[in-house]
Scaffold this active site. Structure first.
Site, PDB file in Angstrom:
ATOM      1  N   SER A  64       0.844  -1.201   0.000  1.00 27.49           N
ATOM      2  CA  SER A  64       0.000   0.000   0.000  1.00 27.49           C
ATOM      3  C   SER A  64       0.874   1.245   0.000  1.00 27.49           C
ATOM      4  O   SER A  64       1.509   1.547  -0.997  1.00 27.49           O
ATOM      5  CB  SER A  64      -1.017   0.029   1.144  1.00 27.49           C
ATOM      6  OG  SER A  64      -1.935   1.098   0.915  1.00 27.49           O
ATOM      7  N   HIS A  69       4.512  13.778   6.753  1.00 30.07           N
ATOM      8  CA  HIS A  69       4.320  15.223   6.616  1.00 30.07           C
ATOM      9  C   HIS A  69       5.004  15.843   7.825  1.00 30.07           C
ATOM     10  O   HIS A  69       4.720  15.446   8.966  1.00 30.07           O
ATOM     11  CB  HIS A  69       2.840  15.585   6.584  1.00 30.07           C
ATOM     12  CG  HIS A  69       2.108  14.837   5.523  1.00 30.07           C
ATOM     13  ND1 HIS A  69       2.159  15.180   4.193  1.00 30.07           N
ATOM     14  CD2 HIS A  69       1.351  13.723   5.591  1.00 30.07           C
ATOM     15  CE1 HIS A  69       1.434  14.327   3.489  1.00 30.07           C
ATOM     16  NE2 HIS A  69       0.943  13.422   4.320  1.00 30.07           N
ATOM     17  N   CYS A  84      -1.682  -4.164   3.506  1.00 33.51           N
ATOM     18  CA  CYS A  84      -2.564  -5.330   3.460  1.00 33.51           C
ATOM     19  C   CYS A  84      -1.839  -6.572   3.976  1.00 33.51           C
ATOM     20  O   CYS A  84      -2.389  -7.660   3.972  1.00 33.51           O
ATOM     21  CB  CYS A  84      -3.081  -5.556   2.036  1.00 33.51           C
ATOM     22  SG  CYS A  84      -1.773  -5.816   0.836  1.00 33.51           S
TER      23      CYS A  84
END
Length: 115
Positions: A64, A69, A84
């Site tokens: 994934s 940030h 996953c």
């Protein structure tokens, strides 16, 4: 794959060194090392460096993604890992340890959500 196997971990960093949070190579290495520590596989990377400060970076994984940030002016960052692959407590802790060391953070907290 059963949807219940998908999970996200959010990491909140505080008290981190602003110079490290604002350094793109440091952010990239921290996420790459985090992926490795969690047994995840990096496919590609995208990033943006903000003016006057801050970095956003995302690693696309075969499982994934992993994204960061940073807010150097506040000594903080937010990192999310979505996968996953089966999550383990050891992997969650290993990533927190990598992030703590990479940014010299005073605190890293994590929240795990199974989707």
């Amino acid at each position: 794959m059963d949807f219940a196997e998908v999970w996200t971990v959010s990491y909140r960093l505080s008290g981190a060194r602003p110079d490290l949070l604002n350094d793109l190579p440091t952010v990239r290495r921290a996420l790459q090392d985090s992926a490795q520590a969690a047994g995840l596989h990096v496919l590609s990377c995208a990033h943006h460096t903000f003016t006057p400060q801050g970095v956003s970076l995302a690693l696309i994984l075969s499982e994934s993604h992993l994204a960061a940030h940073t807010w150097p002016e506040a000594g903080g960052a937010y990192v999310t890992a979505t996968s996953c692959s089966p999550a383990s407590k050891e992997a969650v802790t290993a990533v927190a340890d990598v992030l703590t060391r990479a940014f010299d953070a005073q605190e890293v907290t994590s929240t795990v959500v199974s989707l």
